[in-house]
Design a protein around this motif. Structure first.
Motif, PDB file in Angstrom:
ATOM      1  N   LEU A   1     119.135  18.209  36.916  1.00  0.00           N
ATOM      2  CA  LEU A   1     117.843  18.766  36.542  1.00  0.00           C
ATOM      3  C   LEU A   1     118.046  20.100  35.834  1.00  0.00           C
ATOM      4  CD1 LEU A   1     116.067  18.129  39.969  1.00  0.00           C
ATOM      5  CD2 LEU A   1     115.735  16.802  37.874  1.00  0.00           C
ATOM      6  N   THR A   2     117.176  20.419  34.908  1.00  0.00           N
ATOM      7  CA  THR A   2     117.221  21.701  34.211  1.00  0.00           C
ATOM      8  C   THR A   2     116.266  22.677  34.886  1.00  0.00           C
ATOM      9  OG1 THR A   2     117.767  20.686  32.089  1.00  0.00           O
ATOM     10  CG2 THR A   2     116.793  22.895  32.023  1.00  0.00           C
ATOM     11  N   PHE A   3     116.750  23.849  35.200  1.00  0.00           N
ATOM     12  CA  PHE A   3     115.917  24.869  35.843  1.00  0.00           C
ATOM     13  C   PHE A   3     114.947  25.437  34.816  1.00  0.00           C
ATOM     14  CE2 PHE A   3     114.724  28.858  37.758  1.00  0.00           C
ATOM     15  CZ  PHE A   3     114.750  28.605  39.125  1.00  0.00           C
ATOM     16  N   ASN A   4     113.675  25.525  35.189  1.00  0.00           N
ATOM     17  CA  ASN A   4     112.643  26.025  34.286  1.00  0.00           C
ATOM     18  C   ASN A   4     111.897  27.169  34.953  1.00  0.00           C
ATOM     19  OD1 ASN A   4     109.610  25.921  33.323  1.00  0.00           O
ATOM     20  ND2 ASN A   4     110.840  25.104  31.659  1.00  0.00           N
TER      21      ASN A   4
ATOM     22  N   PHE B   1     113.236  12.691  37.095  1.00  0.00           N
ATOM     23  CA  PHE B   1     112.685  13.958  36.625  1.00  0.00           C
ATOM     24  C   PHE B   1     113.708  14.655  35.736  1.00  0.00           C
ATOM     25  CE2 PHE B   1     110.353  13.357  40.684  1.00  0.00           C
ATOM     26  CZ  PHE B   1     109.060  13.334  40.167  1.00  0.00           C
ATOM     27  N   ASN B   2     113.230  15.556  34.889  1.00  0.00           N
ATOM     28  CA  ASN B   2     114.098  16.307  33.983  1.00  0.00           C
ATOM     29  C   ASN B   2     114.188  17.787  34.347  1.00  0.00           C
ATOM     30  OD1 ASN B   2     112.313  14.225  32.282  1.00  0.00           O
ATOM     31  ND2 ASN B   2     114.390  14.192  31.488  1.00  0.00           N
ATOM     32  N   LEU B   3     113.047  18.355  34.769  1.00  0.00           N
ATOM     33  CA  LEU B   3     112.953  19.794  35.001  1.00  0.00           C
ATOM     34  C   LEU B   3     112.643  20.092  36.461  1.00  0.00           C
ATOM     35  CD1 LEU B   3     110.704  20.770  31.939  1.00  0.00           C
ATOM     36  CD2 LEU B   3     113.202  20.628  32.034  1.00  0.00           C
ATOM     37  N   THR B   4     113.017  21.278  36.877  1.00  0.00           N
ATOM     38  CA  THR B   4     112.694  21.691  38.238  1.00  0.00           C
ATOM     39  C   THR B   4     112.551  23.197  38.306  1.00  0.00           C
ATOM     40  OG1 THR B   4     113.289  21.388  40.575  1.00  0.00           O
ATOM     41  CG2 THR B   4     115.066  22.044  39.085  1.00  0.00           C
ATOM     42  N   GLY B   5     111.917  23.650  39.367  1.00  0.00           N
ATOM     43  CA  GLY B   5     111.828  25.074  39.665  1.00  0.00           C
ATOM     44  C   GLY B   5     111.829  25.235  41.169  1.00  0.00           C
ATOM     45  N   VAL B   6     112.478  26.270  41.650  1.00  0.00           N
ATOM     46  CA  VAL B   6     112.592  26.508  43.087  1.00  0.00           C
ATOM     47  C   VAL B   6     112.055  27.898  43.408  1.00  0.00           C
ATOM     48  CG1 VAL B   6     114.163  26.621  45.066  1.00  0.00           C
ATOM     49  CG2 VAL B   6     114.667  25.068  43.143  1.00  0.00           C
ATOM     50  N   GLY B   7     111.286  27.988  44.488  1.00  0.00           N
ATOM     51  CA  GLY B   7     110.791  29.273  44.945  1.00  0.00           C
ATOM     52  C   GLY B   7     111.064  29.446  46.425  1.00  0.00           C
ATOM     53  N   VAL B   8     111.590  30.600  46.801  1.00  0.00           N
ATOM     54  CA  VAL B   8     111.906  30.892  48.200  1.00  0.00           C
ATOM     55  C   VAL B   8     111.256  32.210  48.590  1.00  0.00           C
ATOM     56  CG1 VAL B   8     113.737  31.287  49.901  1.00  0.00           C
ATOM     57  CG2 VAL B   8     114.120  29.680  48.013  1.00  0.00           C
ATOM     58  N   ALA B   9     110.677  32.248  49.772  1.00  0.00           N
ATOM     59  CA  ALA B   9     110.074  33.483  50.281  1.00  0.00           C
ATOM     60  C   ALA B   9     110.457  33.675  51.743  1.00  0.00           C
ATOM     61  CB  ALA B   9     108.555  33.446  50.130  1.00  0.00           C
ATOM     62  N   LEU B  10     110.622  34.922  52.121  1.00  0.00           N
ATOM     63  CA  LEU B  10     110.975  35.304  53.486  1.00  0.00           C
ATOM     64  C   LEU B  10     109.933  36.283  53.997  1.00  0.00           C
ATOM     65  CD1 LEU B  10     112.997  35.680  55.906  1.00  0.00           C
ATOM     66  CD2 LEU B  10     114.095  37.454  54.517  1.00  0.00           C
ATOM     67  N   ASN B  11     109.437  36.070  55.205  1.00  0.00           N
ATOM     68  CA  ASN B  11     108.476  37.021  55.767  1.00  0.00           C
ATOM     69  C   ASN B  11     109.126  37.870  56.851  1.00  0.00           C
ATOM     70  OD1 ASN B  11     108.509  35.462  58.127  1.00  0.00           O
ATOM     71  ND2 ASN B  11     106.604  34.394  57.617  1.00  0.00           N
ATOM     72  N   ARG B  12     108.348  38.784  57.415  1.00  0.00           N
ATOM     73  CA  ARG B  12     108.886  39.738  58.388  1.00  0.00           C
ATOM     74  C   ARG B  12     109.253  39.086  59.718  1.00  0.00           C
ATOM     75  NH1 ARG B  12     110.205  41.849  54.778  1.00  0.00           N
ATOM     76  NH2 ARG B  12     109.466  43.744  53.757  1.00  0.00           N
ATOM     77  N   GLN B  13     108.806  37.848  59.939  1.00  0.00           N
ATOM     78  CA  GLN B  13     109.173  37.127  61.154  1.00  0.00           C
ATOM     79  C   GLN B  13     110.517  36.404  61.011  1.00  0.00           C
ATOM     80  OE1 GLN B  13     105.755  36.739  59.883  1.00  0.00           O
ATOM     81  NE2 GLN B  13     105.521  38.577  61.118  1.00  0.00           N
ATOM     82  N   GLY B  14     111.127  36.549  59.823  1.00  0.00           N
ATOM     83  CA  GLY B  14     112.405  35.892  59.580  1.00  0.00           C
ATOM     84  C   GLY B  14     112.267  34.433  59.206  1.00  0.00           C
ATOM     85  N   GLU B  15     111.075  34.030  58.768  1.00  0.00           N
ATOM     86  CA  GLU B  15     110.820  32.642  58.387  1.00  0.00           C
ATOM     87  C   GLU B  15     111.065  32.452  56.884  1.00  0.00           C
ATOM     88  OE1 GLU B  15     107.194  31.961  61.599  1.00  0.00           O
ATOM     89  OE2 GLU B  15     106.753  32.525  59.506  1.00  0.00           O
ATOM     90  N   TYR B  16     111.804  31.434  56.543  1.00  0.00           N
ATOM     91  CA  TYR B  16     112.078  31.099  55.145  1.00  0.00           C
ATOM     92  C   TYR B  16     111.206  29.920  54.731  1.00  0.00           C
ATOM     93  CZ  TYR B  16     116.286  34.019  55.109  1.00  0.00           C
ATOM     94  OH  TYR B  16     117.167  35.068  55.155  1.00  0.00           O
ATOM     95  N   TYR B  17     110.549  30.054  53.592  1.00  0.00           N
ATOM     96  CA  TYR B  17     109.726  28.988  53.040  1.00  0.00           C
ATOM     97  C   TYR B  17     110.290  28.588  51.678  1.00  0.00           C
ATOM     98  CZ  TYR B  17     106.353  29.857  56.730  1.00  0.00           C
ATOM     99  OH  TYR B  17     105.753  29.980  57.954  1.00  0.00           O
ATOM    100  N   PHE B  18     110.462  27.291  51.497  1.00  0.00           N
ATOM    101  CA  PHE B  18     111.053  26.753  50.275  1.00  0.00           C
ATOM    102  C   PHE B  18     110.061  25.827  49.585  1.00  0.00           C
ATOM    103  CE2 PHE B  18     114.456  27.791  53.111  1.00  0.00           C
ATOM    104  CZ  PHE B  18     115.532  28.186  52.326  1.00  0.00           C
TER     105      PHE B  18
END
Length: 323
Positions: A70-73, A150-167
């Motif tokens: 996949l190509t990152f967009n 699929f051809n394209l993709t995008g990834v988003g990651v966020a971390l909160n103060r509780q130490g929880e990672y969301y992908f």
């Protein structure tokens, strides 16, 4: 002004300091504490690294199944980041809520045939990216998205103060325009990859210069880069002149996401060079105003590069001192 191929045009650089009116809604460093402010930068850097790790692992899996990578967009990634950040902030539940709106935003730039989304959450893992990817691979529905055409993709990651990672990972198959072919889609994807590589090259060269001046390197921030990319694209498309017009709007866009004290901006334009990045960075170094930004007391940076059909490269680098 006539543009001569092989020429370099560098506009005046900007520096906006102590913009209280643009940052009223954010806590001051005194209220936050220096440790908390430093943590914001560390979290952004960590998130960027995890996004690239997820992207790498997904493509590694696809290649093991003899599927095209996949190509990152960046347009797709921005929507993925927004959703992860909202889940981390608890403004939306851990779900696919708002997926259609994310696709509407993506569709304004990338007309698509198919789209899919994987989300993941974990806490306390030593390697949260691997935990997320392995979880997807063990889930038939998530695995179908990973293996689909699929051809394209995008990834988003966020971390909160509780130490929880969301992908969040969004998968897109672009819609071929009338008379176009897969080769044209691949060519567009390749162009995106080339520009992303040039942005990273600019980042490396600017930090190399800072180190030569005994200055600490700037941290890359995807949110700032997205603002820079949008402006470079507007200049390349002719929607904006090669100037700092609208700079305060870009500052506001950054300040809405990052507690900001000072912002600087360097622009460059060139065409006809085999190494447009080198030409731009060397031009900045030779210019007192641009050099001042490069040597300034900033923490974060973002870079956006765009190229139009004429072969003109437009570079925007934004420098940020967090509050």
């Amino acid at each position: 002004m006539k543009i001569i191929p092989g020429s370099l045009l560098i506009f005046s650089c900007l520096w906006l300091g102590s913009c209280q009116s643009l940052t009223d809604n954010f806590p001051s460093e005194e209220n936050m504490g220096s440790q908390a402010a430093t943590s914001l930068v560390a979290d952004a850097t960590r998130s960027s690294a995890l996004e690239q790790d997820v992207y790498r692992q997904i493509n590694q899996y696809r290649q093991s199944r003899h599927l095209a990578p996949l190509t990152f967009n960046n347009t797709i990634a921005q929507q993925a980041r927004i959703h992860s950040q909202r889940m981390a902030a608890k403004t939306v539940p851990f779900s696919h809520e708002g997926f259609e709106k994310r696709l509407q935003q993506i569709g304004q730039t990338i007309p698509y045939q198919q789209a899919a989304e994987n989300v993941a959450f974990n806490e306390g893992a030593k390697d949260p990216a691997t935990v997320a990817v392995q979880g997807w691979l063990k889930s038939p529905g998530h695995l179908k998205n990973i293996e689909s055409n699929f051809n394209l993709t995008g990834v988003g990651v966020a971390l909160n103060r509780q130490g929880e990672y969301y992908f969040t990972q969004i998968f897109i198959k672009p819609q071929a325009a009338s008379g176009s072919s897969d080769s044209k889609i691949k060519k567009a994807s390749l162009k995106t990859n080339v520009l992303t590589a040039l942005e990273q090259k600019t980042y490396q060269q600017v930090n190399q210069y800072r180190r030569s001046q005994k200055l600490s390197p700037l941290l890359w921030d995807n949110r700032i880069s997205e603002v820079a990319r949008r402006y470079s694209q507007k200049m390349a498309n002719g929607e904006a002149t090669f100037s700092h017009n609208g700079f305060e709007g870009r500052v506001k866009a950054i300040a809405n996401q990052i507690p900001t004290r000072t912002v600087g901006e360097n622009l460059a334009f060139n065409m006809g060079y085999s190494d447009p990045v080198k030409v731009a960075v060397e031009g900045w170094i030779k210019s007192p105003g641009h050099r001042k930004n490069m040597q300034g007391n900033f923490d974060l940076t973002g870079i956006g590069i765009a190229k139009n059909a004429k072969g003109e490269y437009y570079l925007t680098q934004l420098f940020v001192k967090r509050r």
